[in-house]
Design a protein around this motif. Structure first.
Motif: not given
Length: 269
Positions: A10-12, A77-85, A101-107, A248-254
């Motif tokens: 995620g972002l390197g 890693a949470s975004r990567a795991v969302a993508l993998k799941h 939750a996965p999204t079109d641009s990441g999670a 809660g804190i909402i984080m969105s990204g690739p």
């Protein structure tokens, strides 16, 4: 025993992901995690992630830093795991249960509510965590936030001029932080953007840190420096962080998969 793995980032900020939700793995030791994370003799990563069954969520995510130490939370890693799941899930971490939750641009990840009390960071003794009466060299009066793992945030005029390679390890291991700490230096570009560099506990200077972006955005929003939805620009790219007090804190990204393979477990035991 040959073990399949997926390399993701995620972002390197990169991860080895091991899926033990169906087929269990032998116990992961600090030595094995650090050996797998070694970029010259292992697979190489900032964090090693193990997915396991959970009794309180859809599954559990365990997180080991590059030094082999197990930690509570990792936003990228949470975004990567969302993508993998591949679908929305509730994920147990040692820092609490999060929603991914996965999204079109990441999670998109709901990281849960931040914590501010000195015992929750945790610190060695009581103090105001919004402006701590402490200094390390040119870095003074930081804020402290726990977002599943502990962070300290310094707002500075120019993040690029801070000698974070020198000051980061001093702050990370200072006795005031009883479980160590992640060190963030941030510059407010405007009310919609923060520039951020992070010295990550157990890793070092990193291209991106999702929990660091969350903690920094929360500290800036809490101080009235930025709006409740803000772009956080790290060396590896940008994340969008949204937070209002009490939520809660909402984080969105690739996030991306880099490659997959297998390794012999006994080679890293």
């Amino acid at each position: 025993m040959r073990v399949p793995f997926t390399k993701m980032h995620g972002l390197g900020n990169d991860f080895i992901v091991l899926d033990a939700r169906v087929d269990a793995l032998p116990p992961m030791t600090r030595h094995s995690a650090a050996t797998l994370a070694d970029r010259k003799t292992g697979i190489g990563c900032d964090q090693l992630i193990i997915l396991e069954p959970s009794s309180v969520a859809d599954f559990k995510m365990r997180i080991f830093n590059a030094d082999g130490g197990e930690v509570e939370s990792c936003g990228n890693a949470s975004r990567a795991v969302a993508l993998k799941h591949g679908q929305p899930a509730r994920v147990e971490t040692d820092g609490g249960v999060i929603d991914v939750a996965p999204t079109d641009s990441g999670a998109r990840v709901d990281m849960g509510q931040p914590r501010f009390e000195w015992q929750e960071i945790p610190l060695d003794y009581a103090m105001d965590t919004a402006a701590m009466p402490l200094a390390w060299g040119e870095l003074t009066n930081p804020a402290a936030v726990n977002v599943g793992n502990p962070h300290v945030i310094f707002f500075v005029r120019d993040t690029d001029t801070v000698p974070l390679v020198d000051l980061g390890p001093q702050i990370e291991t200072d006795a005031i932080f009883t479980e160590g700490v992640n060190v963030n230096v941030a510059t407010i570009a405007d009310r919609g953007q923060i520039l951020l560099r992070v010295w990550e506990r157990g890793v070092g200077l990193t291209r991106a840190c999702g929990t660091g972006a969350c903690a920094t955005a929360v500290a800036a929003i809490r101080a009235g420096l930025v709006d409740s939805s803000v772009q956080v620009k790290l060396p590896g790219g940008e994340l969008t962080i949204e937070w209002t007090p009490g939520s809660g804190i909402i984080m969105s990204g690739p996030a991306q998969e880099s490659f997959s393979g297998t390794f012999e477990w006994d080679d890293f035991a």
